[in-house]
Design a protein around this motif. Sequence first.
Motif, PDB file in Angstrom:
ATOM      1  N   LYS A   1       0.839  -1.209   0.000  1.00  0.00           N
ATOM      2  CA  LYS A   1       0.000   0.000   0.000  1.00  0.00           C
ATOM      3  C   LYS A   1       0.870   1.254   0.000  1.00  0.00           C
ATOM      4  O   LYS A   1       0.591   2.212  -0.726  1.00  0.00           O
ATOM      5  CB  LYS A   1      -0.943   0.001   1.198  1.00  0.00           C
ATOM      6  CG  LYS A   1      -1.914   1.163   1.159  1.00  0.00           C
ATOM      7  CD  LYS A   1      -2.981   1.056   2.200  1.00  0.00           C
ATOM      8  CE  LYS A   1      -3.984   2.182   2.008  1.00  0.00           C
ATOM      9  NZ  LYS A   1      -5.147   2.040   2.846  1.00  0.00           N
TER      10      LYS A   1
ATOM     11  N   LEU B   1       2.283   1.654  -3.492  1.00  0.00           N
ATOM     12  CA  LEU B   1       1.272   2.180  -4.419  1.00  0.00           C
ATOM     13  C   LEU B   1       1.131   3.686  -4.225  1.00  0.00           C
ATOM     14  O   LEU B   1       1.071   4.453  -5.199  1.00  0.00           O
ATOM     15  CB  LEU B   1      -0.062   1.468  -4.213  1.00  0.00           C
ATOM     16  CG  LEU B   1      -0.110  -0.018  -4.582  1.00  0.00           C
ATOM     17  CD1 LEU B   1      -1.426  -0.639  -4.114  1.00  0.00           C
ATOM     18  CD2 LEU B   1       0.109  -0.235  -6.064  1.00  0.00           C
ATOM     19  N   ASP B   2       1.102   4.118  -2.959  1.00  0.00           N
ATOM     20  CA  ASP B   2       1.003   5.545  -2.665  1.00  0.00           C
ATOM     21  C   ASP B   2       2.240   6.290  -3.172  1.00  0.00           C
ATOM     22  O   ASP B   2       2.116   7.378  -3.752  1.00  0.00           O
ATOM     23  CB  ASP B   2       0.841   5.759  -1.157  1.00  0.00           C
ATOM     24  CG  ASP B   2       0.728   7.230  -0.818  1.00  0.00           C
ATOM     25  OD1 ASP B   2      -0.224   7.886  -1.295  1.00  0.00           O
ATOM     26  OD2 ASP B   2       1.604   7.739  -0.083  1.00  0.00           O
TER      27      ASP B   2
ATOM     28  N   LYS C   1      -4.942   1.567  -5.168  1.00  0.00           N
ATOM     29  CA  LYS C   1      -4.496   1.903  -3.815  1.00  0.00           C
ATOM     30  C   LYS C   1      -5.688   2.206  -2.917  1.00  0.00           C
ATOM     31  O   LYS C   1      -5.733   1.782  -1.760  1.00  0.00           O
ATOM     32  CB  LYS C   1      -3.552   3.102  -3.841  1.00  0.00           C
ATOM     33  CG  LYS C   1      -3.032   3.490  -2.466  1.00  0.00           C
ATOM     34  CD  LYS C   1      -2.384   4.853  -2.486  1.00  0.00           C
ATOM     35  CE  LYS C   1      -3.395   5.913  -2.434  1.00  0.00           C
ATOM     36  NZ  LYS C   1      -3.468   6.835  -1.383  1.00  0.00           N
TER      37      LYS C   1
END
Length: 118
Positions: free
Chosen positions: A16, A19-20, A48
């Motif tokens: 996560k 992805l951010d 995300k």
Amino acid sequence: MSALERMTERDLQIIKECLDAAVNGPFFPDWEFHTLMGFTRDEIAAMKASWPTTSDPDEQDDAVNNVLNMLLGYPHGYDSRWHEYSAATPAQIARTLARWRGDEHFDGTVKGTFTRLR
């Protein structure tokens, strides 16, 4: 066993954060984002936002693979800013990527980066 089933809670958090970082960080220029990821910045942002839930496991598999792979292998020149997006080290991200892919080892060479592209 699916990629998601192989992940630990920490792996899921690392993904996560990656992805951010891909979406909001300085690591990938807009003009090259789709070429590097195979997805638009908005598509990765949507993944995300729903992480780890997905309606398309194959698409999620490719996106996670490409994001982690490019964060590790693309010469973005922003290593000093990585801590702003994730507490994970490159070695931890590499282990998470290897587990995601079901690989026993992580090949950190340039050839390995290109071999992992989807």
